[in-house]
Design a protein around this motif. Structure first.
Motif, mmCIF file in Angstrom:
data_model
loop_
_atom_site.group_PDB
_atom_site.id
_atom_site.type_symbol
_atom_site.label_atom_id
_atom_site.label_comp_id
_atom_site.label_asym_id
_atom_site.label_seq_id
_atom_site.Cartn_x
_atom_site.Cartn_y
_atom_site.Cartn_z
ATOM 1 N N GLN A 21 0.828 -1.199 0.000
ATOM 2 C CA GLN A 21 0.000 0.000 0.000
ATOM 3 C C GLN A 21 0.870 1.260 0.000
ATOM 4 O O GLN A 21 0.653 2.183 -0.788
ATOM 5 C CB GLN A 21 -0.921 -0.003 1.228
ATOM 6 N N GLN A 22 1.854 1.322 0.875
ATOM 7 C CA GLN A 22 2.726 2.497 0.960
ATOM 8 C C GLN A 22 3.417 2.784 -0.371
ATOM 9 O O GLN A 22 3.546 3.942 -0.772
ATOM 10 C CB GLN A 22 3.783 2.317 2.060
ATOM 11 N N ASN A 28 3.067 8.876 -3.029
ATOM 12 C CA ASN A 28 4.349 8.194 -3.206
ATOM 13 C C ASN A 28 4.647 7.774 -4.638
ATOM 14 O O ASN A 28 5.658 7.101 -4.870
ATOM 15 C CB ASN A 28 4.415 6.960 -2.285
ATOM 16 N N GLU A 43 -5.056 5.179 3.276
ATOM 17 C CA GLU A 43 -3.986 4.555 4.043
ATOM 18 C C GLU A 43 -4.606 3.919 5.288
ATOM 19 O O GLU A 43 -5.374 4.559 6.000
ATOM 20 C CB GLU A 43 -2.967 5.619 4.422
#
Length: 179
Positions: A21-22, A28, A43
């Motif tokens: 996910q990050q 990102n 998130e």
């Protein structure tokens, strides 16, 4: 590359979901990547991900080496007050859903970069659908209207547009797949 589809059972799998996910969150990824590959908006914390998984396990894709190739989160509507960015969606869809309809929210779907364009997206939804079809009538999710890759992919696996709306300075499209 062979991919196996299953449901998440251990905390380590949930932690791997958060790492993937990050890597794919809106903030990102580059503008070029957002257009070409799509992006994630929400998130999650490990605690919330585990609580959601305890109600309805998330669907995961595991490659031959045992790495997470992708995931599709299951988010029961009972979590609708847990994620602020999703509250406007529930305000829009609640009046549109028949009281007898039982649905699962697909909280987020993501395929790792090195597993894209190999059928993992379709595989995740096929497995999720097979797991849910005995207890639910549909799967509902929302997509940022700027995320054209995600819109196309969802339509390709059988989602149909329910409604569009504006919230949090973004345009959203809610889609539903009948089970």
């Amino acid at each position: 590359m062979k991919i196996t589809y299953t449901t998440s059972k251990i905390t380590e799998e949930l932690a791997q979901i958060l790492v993937l996910q990050q890597a794919n969150l809106y903030r990102n990824v580059s503008t070029e990547e957002k257009l070409a590959e799509g992006f994630l908006t929400v998130e999650h914390s490990l605690e919330l991900l585990k609580e959601m998984n305890d109600v309805c396990p998330h669907t995961i894709a595991i490659d031959e080496q045992g790495n997470l190739a992708g995931y599709a989160m299951s988010m029961h509507p009972s979590f609708k007050d847990e994620i602020a960015v999703l509250k406007p969606m529930f305000e829009v869809i609640d009046p549109l859903i028949a009281p007898e309809e039982k649905y699962m929210l697909m909280g987020q779907i993501c395929v790792s970069k090195n597993h894209r364009k190999q059928g993992a997206f379709r595989g995740l939804y096929t497995h999720m659908k097979n797991e849910l079809e005995h207890d639910y009538d549909s799967i509902i999710t929302e997509i940022d209207a700027l995320n054209s890759r995600s819109m196309e992919a969802h339509k390709a696996v059988g989602f149909e547009e329910m409604v569009g709306y504006h919230a949090n300075e973004q345009e959203w499209v809610v889609v539903r797949m009948q089970l």
